[in-house]
Design a protein around this motif. Structure first.
Motif, PDB file in Angstrom:
ATOM      1  N   ALA A   8       0.884  -1.227   0.101  1.00 45.17           N
ATOM      2  CA  ALA A   8       0.107   0.078   0.030  1.00 45.17           C
ATOM      3  C   ALA A   8       0.754   1.255   0.146  1.00 45.17           C
ATOM      4  CB  ALA A   8      -0.892   0.062   1.415  1.00 45.17           C
ATOM      5  N   ALA A   9       1.745   1.270   0.912  1.00 41.65           N
ATOM      6  CA  ALA A   9       2.723   2.476   0.942  1.00 41.65           C
ATOM      7  C   ALA A   9       3.416   2.703  -0.356  1.00 41.65           C
ATOM      8  CB  ALA A   9       3.805   2.184   1.909  1.00 41.65           C
ATOM      9  N   LEU A  10       4.036   1.499  -0.947  1.00 40.85           N
ATOM     10  CA  LEU A  10       4.665   1.669  -2.373  1.00 40.85           C
ATOM     11  C   LEU A  10       3.560   2.245  -3.621  1.00 40.85           C
ATOM     12  CD1 LEU A  10       7.162   0.958  -3.882  1.00 40.85           C
ATOM     13  CD2 LEU A  10       6.203  -1.227  -4.285  1.00 40.85           C
ATOM     14  N   LYS A  11       2.385   2.070  -3.432  1.00 38.86           N
ATOM     15  CA  LYS A  11       1.541   2.731  -4.199  1.00 38.86           C
ATOM     16  C   LYS A  11       1.206   4.112  -4.106  1.00 38.86           C
ATOM     17  CE  LYS A  11      -1.333  -1.584  -4.981  1.00 38.86           C
ATOM     18  NZ  LYS A  11      -2.589  -2.161  -4.745  1.00 38.86           N
ATOM     19  N   LEU A  12       1.277   4.636  -2.750  1.00 37.98           N
ATOM     20  CA  LEU A  12       0.949   5.921  -2.440  1.00 37.98           C
ATOM     21  C   LEU A  12       2.051   6.881  -2.804  1.00 37.98           C
ATOM     22  CD1 LEU A  12      -1.067   4.933   0.909  1.00 37.98           C
ATOM     23  CD2 LEU A  12      -1.841   5.931  -0.959  1.00 37.98           C
ATOM     24  N   ASP A  13       3.251   6.582  -2.883  1.00 38.01           N
ATOM     25  CA  ASP A  13       4.323   7.577  -3.006  1.00 38.01           C
ATOM     26  C   ASP A  13       5.113   6.940  -4.234  1.00 38.01           C
ATOM     27  OD1 ASP A  13       6.309   9.271  -3.058  1.00 38.01           O
ATOM     28  OD2 ASP A  13       6.451   9.432  -0.742  1.00 38.01           O
ATOM     29  N   ASP A  14       5.164   7.752  -5.294  1.00 40.71           N
ATOM     30  CA  ASP A  14       6.032   7.333  -6.420  1.00 40.71           C
ATOM     31  C   ASP A  14       7.570   7.676  -6.390  1.00 40.71           C
ATOM     32  OD1 ASP A  14       5.311  10.035  -6.599  1.00 40.71           O
ATOM     33  OD2 ASP A  14       5.885  10.005  -8.713  1.00 40.71           O
ATOM     34  N   THR A  15       7.914   8.075  -5.043  1.00 40.52           N
ATOM     35  CA  THR A  15       9.291   8.495  -4.882  1.00 40.52           C
ATOM     36  C   THR A  15       9.937   7.427  -3.828  1.00 40.52           C
ATOM     37  OG1 THR A  15       9.112   9.968  -3.181  1.00 40.52           O
ATOM     38  CG2 THR A  15       9.051  10.795  -5.226  1.00 40.52           C
ATOM     39  N   ASP A  16       8.842   6.490  -3.310  1.00 42.92           N
ATOM     40  CA  ASP A  16       9.337   5.686  -2.281  1.00 42.92           C
ATOM     41  C   ASP A  16      10.375   4.624  -2.684  1.00 42.92           C
ATOM     42  OD1 ASP A  16       8.607   3.854   0.437  1.00 42.92           O
ATOM     43  OD2 ASP A  16       8.876   2.505  -1.370  1.00 42.92           O
ATOM     44  N   THR A  17      11.399   4.542  -1.696  1.00 38.25           N
ATOM     45  CA  THR A  17      12.261   3.437  -1.469  1.00 38.25           C
ATOM     46  C   THR A  17      12.377   2.543  -0.416  1.00 38.25           C
ATOM     47  OG1 THR A  17      13.963   5.140  -0.821  1.00 38.25           O
ATOM     48  CG2 THR A  17      14.045   4.855  -3.096  1.00 38.25           C
ATOM     49  N   ASP A  18      11.888   3.236   0.729  1.00 42.27           N
ATOM     50  CA  ASP A  18      11.773   2.444   1.987  1.00 42.27           C
ATOM     51  C   ASP A  18      10.921   1.308   1.862  1.00 42.27           C
ATOM     52  OD1 ASP A  18      13.471   4.115   3.180  1.00 42.27           O
ATOM     53  OD2 ASP A  18      11.979   4.714   4.844  1.00 42.27           O
ATOM     54  N   ALA A  19       9.745   1.433   1.447  1.00 41.82           N
ATOM     55  CA  ALA A  19       8.636   0.342   1.296  1.00 41.82           C
ATOM     56  C   ALA A  19       9.021  -0.907   0.122  1.00 41.82           C
ATOM     57  CB  ALA A  19       7.312   0.900   0.843  1.00 41.82           C
ATOM     58  N   ALA A  20       9.825  -0.355  -0.794  1.00 41.17           N
ATOM     59  CA  ALA A  20      10.196  -1.187  -1.844  1.00 41.17           C
ATOM     60  C   ALA A  20      11.326  -2.135  -1.569  1.00 41.17           C
ATOM     61  CB  ALA A  20      10.588  -0.540  -3.126  1.00 41.17           C
ATOM     62  N   PHE A  21      12.419  -1.312  -0.389  1.00 45.21           N
ATOM     63  CA  PHE A  21      13.595  -2.182   0.154  1.00 45.21           C
ATOM     64  C   PHE A  21      12.969  -3.218   0.768  1.00 45.21           C
ATOM     65  CE2 PHE A  21      16.040  -1.220   4.165  1.00 45.21           C
ATOM     66  CZ  PHE A  21      16.971  -2.199   3.691  1.00 45.21           C
ATOM     67  N   LEU A  22      11.954  -2.919   1.924  1.00 42.81           N
ATOM     68  CA  LEU A  22      11.576  -3.897   3.011  1.00 42.81           C
ATOM     69  C   LEU A  22      10.786  -5.117   2.241  1.00 42.81           C
ATOM     70  CD1 LEU A  22      11.264  -1.662   5.920  1.00 42.81           C
ATOM     71  CD2 LEU A  22      12.854  -3.565   5.853  1.00 42.81           C
ATOM     72  N   LEU A  23      10.077  -4.457   1.150  1.00 38.63           N
ATOM     73  CA  LEU A  23       9.199  -5.466   0.443  1.00 38.63           C
ATOM     74  C   LEU A  23      10.001  -6.481  -0.297  1.00 38.63           C
ATOM     75  CD1 LEU A  23       6.062  -5.952   0.125  1.00 38.63           C
ATOM     76  CD2 LEU A  23       6.199  -4.355  -1.851  1.00 38.63           C
ATOM     77  N   ALA A  24      11.040  -6.078  -0.897  1.00 36.90           N
ATOM     78  CA  ALA A  24      11.884  -6.995  -1.689  1.00 36.90           C
ATOM     79  C   ALA A  24      12.632  -7.997  -0.694  1.00 36.90           C
ATOM     80  CB  ALA A  24      13.060  -6.178  -2.368  1.00 36.90           C
ATOM     81  N   GLY A  25      12.784  -7.517   0.512  1.00 38.41           N
ATOM     82  CA  GLY A  25      13.669  -8.366   1.449  1.00 38.41           C
ATOM     83  C   GLY A  25      12.410  -9.306   2.047  1.00 38.41           C
ATOM     84  N   ILE A  26      11.184  -9.090   2.141  1.00 38.05           N
ATOM     85  CA  ILE A  26      10.292  -9.856   2.690  1.00 38.05           C
ATOM     86  C   ILE A  26      10.044 -11.121   1.727  1.00 38.05           C
ATOM     87  CG2 ILE A  26       7.783 -10.189   3.130  1.00 38.05           C
ATOM     88  CD1 ILE A  26       7.702  -7.497   4.447  1.00 38.05           C
ATOM     89  N   TYR A  27       9.848 -10.524   0.232  1.00 37.23           N
ATOM     90  CA  TYR A  27       9.732 -11.606  -0.477  1.00 37.23           C
ATOM     91  C   TYR A  27      10.772 -12.489  -0.774  1.00 37.23           C
ATOM     92  CZ  TYR A  27       5.201  -9.190  -1.502  1.00 37.23           C
ATOM     93  OH  TYR A  27       3.754  -8.840  -1.434  1.00 37.23           O
ATOM     94  N   SER A  28      12.174 -12.154  -0.584  1.00 39.82           N
ATOM     95  CA  SER A  28      13.083 -12.944  -0.895  1.00 39.82           C
ATOM     96  C   SER A  28      13.051 -13.785   0.331  1.00 39.82           C
ATOM     97  CB  SER A  28      14.091 -12.013  -0.769  1.00 39.82           C
ATOM     98  OG  SER A  28      14.447 -11.275  -1.761  1.00 39.82           O
TER      99      SER A  28
END
Length: 578
Positions: free
Chosen positions: A425-445
């Motif tokens: 949800a956070a990733l969708k809400l801010d097109d500059t986000d890196t925090d959510a993408a970073f932790l999301l990539a880690g979770i899915y890994s």
């Protein structure tokens, strides 16, 4: 309502857009969830659009097969006999969808003569128009009274003023989203057009909106010039245009005037409470407002080191001096104080008092409730923290910061599926986000969902690279980028980034911690991960790195390593002694 509803998983967003554009080119009115109105609940809109559609195109992929949302939408379509399904990666379909005809668009790049694409078109035509595509072109017949506010161009002599034009654009989007009779494209979708040369009718057709608002901002000294044009999506003609030259002290009245003029041009009648909502501002001091916009821009650069936090505090305190009752300024100060003391281990005020002050001034400020939840969690009061987060989400379910904090809470308590939901949800809400993408990539890994991990990393890496164009020494951005690189399999490039970052920002212990995460989780470089983590734990006066390491799933490969166990025990002893 739309002829066609498109259901898909986030990793196939590009394919979904290509399919939607191809269907619109044939004259169909198409809807997918990148067009969610900012003022309405997600589930409510999805259900409404799904029920109204004449055909539901389900894009199956490995991620979609695992998605409860996609399966639910597909099942509704199947039950109502309006399902058209296709696959883009050959993933095995779940039952009972594996018994239904499915077009194969694996590798499809838009060829309208492709055999399986023709199968899709034939099915859609049967469902929507009784066997033939529409004679006219309702692709340009958008949803009634809907608008996309394109990011206003910064035409000031100083390119550093871009934060101000972005802030004006965001506030107009927020104001218009309060009008119940008007559909408004979300900020993150609108800002994908930032800096691009686009034609309004093409944008309107792509997004399915009736109108486009575009404009420019020129700020010079204490004066501001704003131009705005409301353009009809179908014809491309100007429905309304205006230019304002004002003192910055009039900026709030000017924003109200712009919003009211747009509403009037669209012939929308405002409800009394909507008029009040548009007029409501956090401050009446234009200089304080400008400072908060500046702080918002600085926050998204991804640099959370002590210098950046001190800068944010200075900006917030200056805004507070101008308006002591500006709740948002107090919340910015509180967040940076929290980061300095609780996360970076520095001495001083941890922001609890500033958080309380923000809530005293505005009890409905969702970001302040989310920050209060962080304080409660760090104090070991997890049930109270969760209750505070739930309140923040009720107050503003579309807040990037609230969703990010909710995700972090669940991540740090090993509720990875729930954390992933909020990070998405956070990733969708801010097109500059890196925090959510970073932790999301880690979770899915960690969850061995490599397709989702790579999708998150592929979104995040270009954003990190953009941050580093602004500041090559940004250790926080480099640490985030290394995690994206390892997820994407670019191990050598990741090692080069680590070596360079350690030279440029050697005292950044959170950066070392995040490097250790990537080395442990993705590269299996145990010795280097232990070395970096050991330094991060040894230079951790507040115990923040230790607190995270205790439950961090990225370090699961190290938990049986005697070196890791010894480091944790030493850090525990140091913290107890301190």
């Amino acid at each position: 309502m739309s002829d066609i509803f498109i259901s898909y998983a986030r990793s196939t967003a590009d394919q979904a857009q290509r399919i939607a554009e191809a269907l619109r080119a044939l004259g169909y009115c198409v809807w997918r969830d990148d067009e969610l109105p900012a003022h309405r609940a997600y589930a409510e809109v999805i259900d409404e659009r799904l029920q109204a559609a004449k055909a539901v195109v389900v894009i199956w992929s490995a991620e979609a097969v695992r998605s409860e949302w996609v399966q639910s939408e597909a099942d509704t379509a199947r039950t109502e006999r309006k399902l058209v399904q296709l696959t883009v990666d050959g993933a095995r379909l779940p039952r009972p969808f594996d018994r239904i005809q499915c077009a194969d668009l694996n590798g499809w790049t838009g060829d309208l003569e492709a055999h399986d694409w023709k199968k899709v078109i034939a099915s859609v035509a049967d469902l929507v128009a009784g066997g033939a595509p529409p004679a006219a072109a309702p692709a340009t017949t958008p949803r009634k009274l809907s608008i996309c506010v394109l990011p206003f161009a910064n035409i000031s002599d100083d390119p550093q003023q871009e934060y101000f034009s972005d802030g004006i654009s965001e506030d107009i989007i927020t104001d218009l989203s309060k009008v119940s009779a008007l559909g408004v494209i979300a900020r993150n979708t609108a800002f994908t057009f930032k800096g691009k040369s686009v034609r309004a009718p093409e944008v309107a057709r792509e997004l399915g909106v009736s109108h486009i608002l575009e404009g420019s901002v020129r700020k010079a000294g204490n004066r501001v010039r704003i131009t705005a044009q409301l353009i009809e999506g179908v014809s491309g003609e100007h429905a309304w245009a205006e230019r304002w030259d004002r003192d910055l002290t009039d900026i709030f009245a000017l924003q109200d005037e712009i919003s009211q003029a747009i509403v009037a041009a669209l012939k929308v009648k405002l409800l009394p409470e909507e008029k009040k909502a548009i007029a409501r501002r956090g401050t009446e001091n234009a200089d304080a407002y400008n400072l908060v916009l500046m702080a918002r821009n600085l926050w998204i650069t991804g640099n959370y080191n002590a210098q950046a936090q001190h800068t944010l505090i200075r900006i917030a305190e200056r805004a507070i001096a101008l308006d002591p009752n500006y709740a948002q300024a107090w919340a910015i100060k509180a967040r940076s104080q929290f980061n300095l003391v609780r996360r970076l281990g520095m001495a001083g005020d941890d922001g609890a008092a500033a958080t309380a002050r923000a809530l005293e001034l505005d009890p409905n400020l969702a970001e302040a409730h989310a920050l209060k939840a962080r304080h409660l969690e760090y104090d070991g009061r997890k049930d109270e923290a969760l209750a505070e987060l739930e309140l923040a989400l009720r107050l503003d379910p579309d807040s990037y910061e609230v969703n990010l904090n909710a995700a972090r809470f669940h991540y740090e308590n090993r509720r990875l599926d729930l954390a992933a939901r909020f990070f998405e949800a956070a990733l969708k809400l801010d097109d500059t986000d890196t925090d959510a993408a970073f932790l999301l990539a880690g979770i899915y890994s960690v969850l061995n969902q490599s397709d989702k991990a790579r999708a998150a990393a592929a979104i995040g890496l270009p954003r990190v690279e953009k941050q580093l164009e602004v500041d090559r020494t940004n250790g926080g951005a480099m640490a985030t980028g290394v995690n994206f690189l390892t997820v994407l399999g670019e191990a050598e490039r990741a090692r080069e980034w680590i070596e360079r970052a350690l030279l440029l920002d050697p005292d950044n212990q959170l950066m070392r911690y995040n490097f250790a995460c990537a080395l442990s989780r993705d590269l299996g470089e145990t010795a280097w991960a232990v070395e970096l983590l050991g330094e991060a734990l040894a230079n951790d006066p507040a115990g923040e790195n230790l607190r995270m390491a205790r439950n961090d799933p990225d370090f699961d490969p190290l938990r049986d390593d005697p070196r890791f166990q010894a480091m944790i025990a030493e850090a525990e002893a140091r913290l107890a002694k301190a």
